[in-house]
Design a protein around this motif. Sequence first.
Motif, PDB file in Angstrom:
ATOM      1  N   ILE A 188       0.843  -1.202   0.000  1.00 34.63           N
ATOM      2  CA  ILE A 188       0.000   0.000   0.000  1.00 34.63           C
ATOM      3  C   ILE A 188       0.877   1.250   0.000  1.00 34.63           C
ATOM      4  O   ILE A 188       0.650   2.201  -0.760  1.00 34.63           O
ATOM      5  CB  ILE A 188      -0.945  -0.007   1.217  1.00 34.63           C
ATOM      6  N   ASP A 189       1.893   1.260   0.855  1.00 38.59           N
ATOM      7  CA  ASP A 189       2.799   2.409   0.929  1.00 38.59           C
ATOM      8  C   ASP A 189       3.508   2.642  -0.398  1.00 38.59           C
ATOM      9  O   ASP A 189       3.628   3.783  -0.863  1.00 38.59           O
ATOM     10  CB  ASP A 189       3.817   2.182   2.047  1.00 38.59           C
ATOM     11  N   MET A 190       3.947   1.563  -1.026  1.00 38.70           N
ATOM     12  CA  MET A 190       4.622   1.682  -2.323  1.00 38.70           C
ATOM     13  C   MET A 190       3.691   2.265  -3.377  1.00 38.70           C
ATOM     14  O   MET A 190       4.081   3.113  -4.190  1.00 38.70           O
ATOM     15  CB  MET A 190       5.143   0.312  -2.767  1.00 38.70           C
ATOM     16  N   ALA A 191       2.438   1.819  -3.362  1.00 34.14           N
ATOM     17  CA  ALA A 191       1.466   2.321  -4.339  1.00 34.14           C
ATOM     18  C   ALA A 191       1.162   3.800  -4.107  1.00 34.14           C
ATOM     19  O   ALA A 191       1.074   4.593  -5.055  1.00 34.14           O
ATOM     20  CB  ALA A 191       0.180   1.504  -4.252  1.00 34.14           C
ATOM     21  N   HIS A 192       1.009   4.169  -2.837  1.00 32.70           N
ATOM     22  CA  HIS A 192       0.703   5.560  -2.512  1.00 32.70           C
ATOM     23  C   HIS A 192       1.829   6.501  -2.922  1.00 32.70           C
ATOM     24  O   HIS A 192       1.583   7.665  -3.275  1.00 32.70           O
ATOM     25  CB  HIS A 192       0.423   5.698  -1.012  1.00 32.70           C
ATOM     26  N   GLN A 193       3.063   6.019  -2.883  1.00 34.71           N
ATOM     27  CA  GLN A 193       4.192   6.844  -3.311  1.00 34.71           C
ATOM     28  C   GLN A 193       4.100   7.211  -4.791  1.00 34.71           C
ATOM     29  O   GLN A 193       4.695   8.188  -5.231  1.00 34.71           O
ATOM     30  CB  GLN A 193       5.513   6.119  -3.030  1.00 34.71           C
ATOM     31  N   HIS A 194       3.343   6.420  -5.537  1.00 30.64           N
ATOM     32  CA  HIS A 194       3.135   6.683  -6.968  1.00 30.64           C
ATOM     33  C   HIS A 194       1.757   7.291  -7.231  1.00 30.64           C
ATOM     34  O   HIS A 194       1.342   7.388  -8.390  1.00 30.64           O
ATOM     35  CB  HIS A 194       3.320   5.399  -7.771  1.00 30.64           C
ATOM     36  N   GLY A 195       1.040   7.644  -6.165  1.00 25.69           N
ATOM     37  CA  GLY A 195      -0.246   8.302  -6.319  1.00 25.69           C
ATOM     38  C   GLY A 195      -1.409   7.384  -6.635  1.00 25.69           C
ATOM     39  O   GLY A 195      -2.488   7.848  -7.020  1.00 25.69           O
ATOM     40  N   ALA A 196      -1.214   6.070  -6.464  1.00 23.91           N
ATOM     41  CA  ALA A 196      -2.274   5.107  -6.779  1.00 23.91           C
ATOM     42  C   ALA A 196      -3.211   4.920  -5.596  1.00 23.91           C
ATOM     43  O   ALA A 196      -2.840   5.112  -4.438  1.00 23.91           O
ATOM     44  CB  ALA A 196      -1.666   3.763  -7.181  1.00 23.91           C
ATOM     45  N   THR A 197      -4.439   4.523  -5.893  1.00 30.06           N
ATOM     46  CA  THR A 197      -5.448   4.191  -4.891  1.00 30.06           C
ATOM     47  C   THR A 197      -5.472   2.678  -4.713  1.00 30.06           C
ATOM     48  O   THR A 197      -5.395   1.941  -5.702  1.00 30.06           O
ATOM     49  CB  THR A 197      -6.828   4.702  -5.340  1.00 30.06           C
ATOM     50  N   VAL A 198      -5.596   2.210  -3.470  1.00 27.72           N
ATOM     51  CA  VAL A 198      -5.434   0.778  -3.193  1.00 27.72           C
ATOM     52  C   VAL A 198      -6.702   0.172  -2.595  1.00 27.72           C
ATOM     53  O   VAL A 198      -7.251   0.681  -1.608  1.00 27.72           O
ATOM     54  CB  VAL A 198      -4.261   0.524  -2.235  1.00 27.72           C
ATOM     55  N   LEU A 199      -7.147  -0.920  -3.192  1.00 27.04           N
ATOM     56  CA  LEU A 199      -8.223  -1.752  -2.651  1.00 27.04           C
ATOM     57  C   LEU A 199      -7.637  -3.068  -2.165  1.00 27.04           C
ATOM     58  O   LEU A 199      -6.862  -3.706  -2.883  1.00 27.04           O
ATOM     59  CB  LEU A 199      -9.296  -2.011  -3.704  1.00 27.04           C
ATOM     60  N   ILE A 200      -8.028  -3.470  -0.958  1.00 21.68           N
ATOM     61  CA  ILE A 200      -7.590  -4.742  -0.394  1.00 21.68           C
ATOM     62  C   ILE A 200      -8.764  -5.713  -0.334  1.00 21.68           C
ATOM     63  O   ILE A 200      -9.807  -5.403   0.247  1.00 21.68           O
ATOM     64  CB  ILE A 200      -7.012  -4.557   1.030  1.00 21.68           C
ATOM     65  N   ASP A 201      -8.590  -6.876  -0.954  1.00 22.43           N
ATOM     66  CA  ASP A 201      -9.554  -7.968  -0.845  1.00 22.43           C
ATOM     67  C   ASP A 201      -9.248  -8.712   0.447  1.00 22.43           C
ATOM     68  O   ASP A 201      -8.273  -9.453   0.535  1.00 22.43           O
ATOM     69  CB  ASP A 201      -9.424  -8.889  -2.064  1.00 22.43           C
ATOM     70  N   GLY A 202     -10.088  -8.495   1.444  1.00 24.71           N
ATOM     71  CA  GLY A 202      -9.855  -9.096   2.751  1.00 24.71           C
ATOM     72  C   GLY A 202     -10.734 -10.291   3.052  1.00 24.71           C
ATOM     73  O   GLY A 202     -10.914 -10.646   4.225  1.00 24.71           O
ATOM     74  N   ALA A 203     -11.259 -10.933   2.015  1.00 27.75           N
ATOM     75  CA  ALA A 203     -12.201 -12.032   2.224  1.00 27.75           C
ATOM     76  C   ALA A 203     -11.616 -13.137   3.099  1.00 27.75           C
ATOM     77  O   ALA A 203     -12.278 -13.630   4.026  1.00 27.75           O
ATOM     78  CB  ALA A 203     -12.652 -12.605   0.878  1.00 27.75           C
ATOM     79  N   GLN A 204     -10.377 -13.547   2.820  1.00 26.06           N
ATOM     80  CA  GLN A 204      -9.757 -14.618   3.603  1.00 26.06           C
ATOM     81  C   GLN A 204      -9.069 -14.092   4.853  1.00 26.06           C
ATOM     82  O   GLN A 204      -9.088 -14.744   5.900  1.00 26.06           O
ATOM     83  CB  GLN A 204      -8.735 -15.377   2.740  1.00 26.06           C
ATOM     84  N   ALA A 205      -8.482 -12.921   4.770  1.00 27.93           N
ATOM     85  CA  ALA A 205      -7.679 -12.405   5.879  1.00 27.93           C
ATOM     86  C   ALA A 205      -8.511 -12.111   7.121  1.00 27.93           C
ATOM     87  O   ALA A 205      -8.052 -12.307   8.254  1.00 27.93           O
ATOM     88  CB  ALA A 205      -6.945 -11.143   5.443  1.00 27.93           C
ATOM     89  N   SER A 206      -9.733 -11.647   6.926  1.00 24.71           N
ATOM     90  CA  SER A 206     -10.504 -11.089   8.037  1.00 24.71           C
ATOM     91  C   SER A 206     -10.831 -12.097   9.126  1.00 24.71           C
ATOM     92  O   SER A 206     -11.008 -11.722  10.290  1.00 24.71           O
ATOM     93  CB  SER A 206     -11.787 -10.448   7.502  1.00 24.71           C
ATOM     94  N   ALA A 207     -10.895 -13.370   8.794  1.00 21.14           N
ATOM     95  CA  ALA A 207     -11.196 -14.399   9.792  1.00 21.14           C
ATOM     96  C   ALA A 207      -9.962 -14.836  10.567  1.00 21.14           C
ATOM     97  O   ALA A 207     -10.087 -15.446  11.636  1.00 21.14           O
ATOM     98  CB  ALA A 207     -11.832 -15.614   9.119  1.00 21.14           C
ATOM     99  N   HIS A 208      -8.782 -14.517  10.056  1.00 17.60           N
ATOM    100  CA  HIS A 208      -7.562 -15.080  10.620  1.00 17.60           C
ATOM    101  C   HIS A 208      -6.593 -14.048  11.195  1.00 17.60           C
ATOM    102  O   HIS A 208      -5.795 -14.373  12.067  1.00 17.60           O
ATOM    103  CB  HIS A 208      -6.830 -15.891   9.551  1.00 17.60           C
ATOM    104  N   LEU A 209      -6.649 -12.821  10.693  1.00 16.67           N
ATOM    105  CA  LEU A 209      -5.667 -11.806  11.069  1.00 16.67           C
ATOM    106  C   LEU A 209      -6.357 -10.608  11.710  1.00 16.67           C
ATOM    107  O   LEU A 209      -7.512 -10.305  11.414  1.00 16.67           O
ATOM    108  CB  LEU A 209      -4.894 -11.331   9.828  1.00 16.67           C
ATOM    109  N   GLU A 210      -5.640  -9.920  12.576  1.00 18.31           N
ATOM    110  CA  GLU A 210      -6.134  -8.651  13.112  1.00 18.31           C
ATOM    111  C   GLU A 210      -6.143  -7.628  11.983  1.00 18.31           C
ATOM    112  O   GLU A 210      -5.137  -7.457  11.276  1.00 18.31           O
ATOM    113  CB  GLU A 210      -5.226  -8.159  14.246  1.00 18.31           C
TER     114      GLU A 210
END
Length: 407
Positions: A188-210
């Motif tokens: 995300i940080d790398m993308a923002h340095q280039h002015g890009a907008t970032v979407l995260i697909d959290g379908a799998q992560a949300s049940a397992h990670l904070e």
Amino acid sequence: MYKVFDVAEIRKDFPILHQTIHGKPLVYFDNAATTQKPQSVIQALSDYYNEINANIHRGIHTLAERATAEYEATREISRQFINASSTEEIIFTRGTTEGINLVAATFGKSLKAGDEVLVTTMEHHSNIVPWQMLCEEKGATLKPIPINDAGEVILEEYEKLLSEKTKIVAIVYVSNSLGTINPVKQMIDMAHQHGATVLIDGAQASAHLEINVQDLDCDFYVFSSHKLYGPTGVGVLYGKKALLEAMPPYQGGGEMIKDVSFTRTTYNELPYKFEAGTPNIADTVAFKKALEYINEIGKPVISEYEHELLTYATESLQEINGLRIVGTAKEKISIVSFIVKGIHHQDIGIILDTQGIAVRTGHHCTQPLMNRFEIPGTSRASFAMYNTKEEIDKLVKGLHKVIKMFA
């Protein structure tokens, strides 16, 4: 929060686990597709229709006010669950897929010919096809970020792809096929340095990670109830308030409006601008119980136990001759995908089912990823908090039976 994790007690909360399939006790290892539901969620659905059922936001009678309060309580606990700054940033959808499509169809309107959208090679089709459709419409280009043989994003190649042409980066937090945990905060940080907008697909992560969207600094984050022990047909789109306010509505109809005439319509405030029509009220209300259930046990405790299952399963499966695990990233959640030499993945799934063992087989809606590994698909065992090492032993025994049948 639980002080001691007791899987035997956890299992008592899930009625569906206490049945037989083909005369064998059910071993449910298809949690990456959908998780089973605790009794509290099932009861919440029944209670809603027995005691509350009414449309929300529009009525002043008691049932309507109760329904609205319960519905909005789910929005607040969803906000807390991902640490969004405001409930205005929590949009209810039908699931992760609709959340991605909503962003592509609204925020994506700003794309122009020559712009670029980046996704990883391990994306689910739901995070590929909407962007393909958008790029075709706008004359933009969709570019995949390469991965290595372990199933990890190659950050050096990602850096090379980033440029002033990059407008959107849409990346999966955790691969549904491999279990890989991507370094999304860094990406995300790398993308923002280039002015890009970032979407995260959290379908799998949300049940397992904070999940902490403010710490990640992602622009959009999407996830689904049914991957979190909640009902199907409910999802959440988080978006930074400024972005959501600037985006046009996704659908027109009731609830998303302030004032309508034949000459002009003014739209409702966030989050309702993106929630046209009567929503899936009962399942949304029940979703609150699923999040409360996870919070009561504690995500760190759940993650620690699931990591034990992953380690045990990985070590056990690696001892089977002819079996190869696909996806060996250093950072993984409790998913193990594998192939067995000389045996089609579908045959594996069918034979395991006769033993009462439910695994997923196929390309898992990640065909480009399977093409990367030059395989048609895998068998996938995905573990949740209610699974046990004894069940993994049954999987290993079942696979030995499969191999013996094809010897």
